[in-house]
Design an enzyme around this catalytic site. Structure first.
Site, PDB file in Angstrom:
ATOM      1  N   THR A  25       3.945 -10.619  -4.035  1.00 28.93           N
ATOM      2  CA  THR A  25       4.611  -9.447  -4.618  1.00 28.93           C
ATOM      3  C   THR A  25       5.737  -9.048  -3.660  1.00 28.93           C
ATOM      4  O   THR A  25       5.813  -9.545  -2.537  1.00 28.93           O
ATOM      5  CB  THR A  25       3.646  -8.255  -4.774  1.00 28.93           C
ATOM      6  OG1 THR A  25       3.316  -7.753  -3.468  1.00 28.93           O
ATOM      7  CG2 THR A  25       2.369  -8.655  -5.488  1.00 28.93           C
ATOM      8  N   ALA A  54       1.706  -8.784   0.235  1.00 33.82           N
ATOM      9  CA  ALA A  54       2.167  -7.411  -0.036  1.00 33.82           C
ATOM     10  C   ALA A  54       3.075  -7.002   1.120  1.00 33.82           C
ATOM     11  O   ALA A  54       2.751  -7.247   2.294  1.00 33.82           O
ATOM     12  CB  ALA A  54       0.986  -6.467  -0.135  1.00 33.82           C
ATOM     13  N   ILE A  80       0.394 -10.062   4.863  1.00 29.78           N
ATOM     14  CA  ILE A  80       1.413  -9.038   5.063  1.00 29.78           C
ATOM     15  C   ILE A  80       2.800  -9.643   5.055  1.00 29.78           C
ATOM     16  O   ILE A  80       3.123 -10.481   5.904  1.00 29.78           O
ATOM     17  CB  ILE A  80       1.192  -8.285   6.399  1.00 29.78           C
ATOM     18  CG1 ILE A  80      -0.275  -7.883   6.566  1.00 29.78           C
ATOM     19  CG2 ILE A  80       2.139  -7.089   6.481  1.00 29.78           C
ATOM     20  CD1 ILE A  80      -0.837  -7.013   5.475  1.00 29.78           C
ATOM     21  N   LYS A  81       3.608  -9.200   4.091  1.00 30.80           N
ATOM     22  CA  LYS A  81       4.990  -9.674   4.024  1.00 30.80           C
ATOM     23  C   LYS A  81       5.836  -8.829   4.964  1.00 30.80           C
ATOM     24  O   LYS A  81       5.853  -7.597   4.868  1.00 30.80           O
ATOM     25  CB  LYS A  81       5.518  -9.517   2.594  1.00 30.80           C
ATOM     26  CG  LYS A  81       5.842 -10.830   1.937  1.00 30.80           C
ATOM     27  CD  LYS A  81       6.440 -10.578   0.579  1.00 30.80           C
ATOM     28  CE  LYS A  81       6.958 -11.862  -0.017  1.00 30.80           C
ATOM     29  NZ  LYS A  81       7.533 -11.644  -1.331  1.00 30.80           N
ATOM     30  N   ILE A  82       6.510  -9.514   5.871  1.00 33.31           N
ATOM     31  CA  ILE A  82       7.321  -8.846   6.882  1.00 33.31           C
ATOM     32  C   ILE A  82       8.769  -9.305   6.713  1.00 33.31           C
ATOM     33  O   ILE A  82       9.025 -10.518   6.721  1.00 33.31           O
ATOM     34  CB  ILE A  82       6.853  -9.253   8.302  1.00 33.31           C
ATOM     35  CG1 ILE A  82       5.369  -8.950   8.509  1.00 33.31           C
ATOM     36  CG2 ILE A  82       7.730  -8.643   9.382  1.00 33.31           C
ATOM     37  CD1 ILE A  82       5.056  -7.546   8.932  1.00 33.31           C
TER      38      ILE A  82
END
Ligand code: G3P
Length: 212
Positions: A25, A54, A80-82
């Site tokens: 996402t 996310a 975790i999207k960074i």
């Protein structure tokens, strides 16, 4: 090649949950759904056994790490999207040390991908479609990153992102990319071919004739 669904839409995820390997996402996809982010994320994680990316909204290292820790509590399969950048790479390094999985996103150059891998990113997402949109060659970047990762034996997995069409999926597979994250419309197209439909139609007609 693993296929992730690039969406935050629950209907799309429900329909394909048994055939996909994960979900990605981003804030734009979440905003389209008009539902509270945390509930939506928890529901997606329940539907999909594979990794669910996310994204953090903070731009500073402390904020990213804080948000990442909160997101990681939602479910075991949260990644975790960074966003790529100096702060993003620092946050990725901190999170890797804590054992939190990361997906460094908005990657547009081989050096960005190299730095993300050095920081211990679990995944890295080059955006091929956005490069092609500007008359660049997104798949050339994918090939470069794969070669760099192979040169140094990095464990970071490349996710071909910003996929626009079936050809991107074919090219990703030909290059040996481990993962592509694909929008619903394109995933559906992967199953279809007009000659398959025509073949089924003919077999059915012949079967009816043969059966009298
Ligand atoms: O996963 C990131 C990707 O979804 C971005 O796609 O279509 O907004 O360039 P797009």
């Amino acid at each position: 090649m693993k296929i992730y669904l690039d969406t935050a839409n629950l209907d799309e995820i429900r329909e394909l949950a048994d055939l996909i390997d994960g979900v990605t996402t981003n804030p734009s996809l979440v905003a389209k759904e008009g539902r509270p982010f945390w509930d939506l994320l928890a529901e997606i994680c329940r539907l999909v056994p594979g990794p669910v990316s996310a994204e953090v909204a903070a731009l500073d290292v402390e904020g990213m790490v804080r948000q990442a820790r909160e997101l990681a509590k939602v479910a075991d399969n949260v990644v975790i999207k960074i966003p790529m950048g100096l702060a993003g790479v620092r946050a990725t390094k901190r999170l890797a040390a804590e054992g939190i999985s990361t997906n460094v996103t908005l990657v547009f150059s081989p050096t960005q991908a190299l730095l993300a891998a050095k920081a211990g990113a679990t995944y890295v997402s080059p955006f091929v479609g956005r490069i092609d949109d500007r008359a660049g060659d997104g798949m050339e970047l994918v090939a470069q990153i794969l070669e760099i990762y192979s040169n140094y034996g990095f464990a970071t997995q490349l996710i071909v992102a910003s996929v626009r069409h079936v050809r991107h999926v074919v090219e990703a597979a030909l290059l040996g990319a481990p993962i592509a994250t694909v929008p619903y419309r394109v995933v559906r197209q992967l199953f279809d071919h007009p000659l398959t439909d025509l073949g089924i139609e003919r077999f059915l007609a012949d079967w009816k004739r043969a059966a009298g």
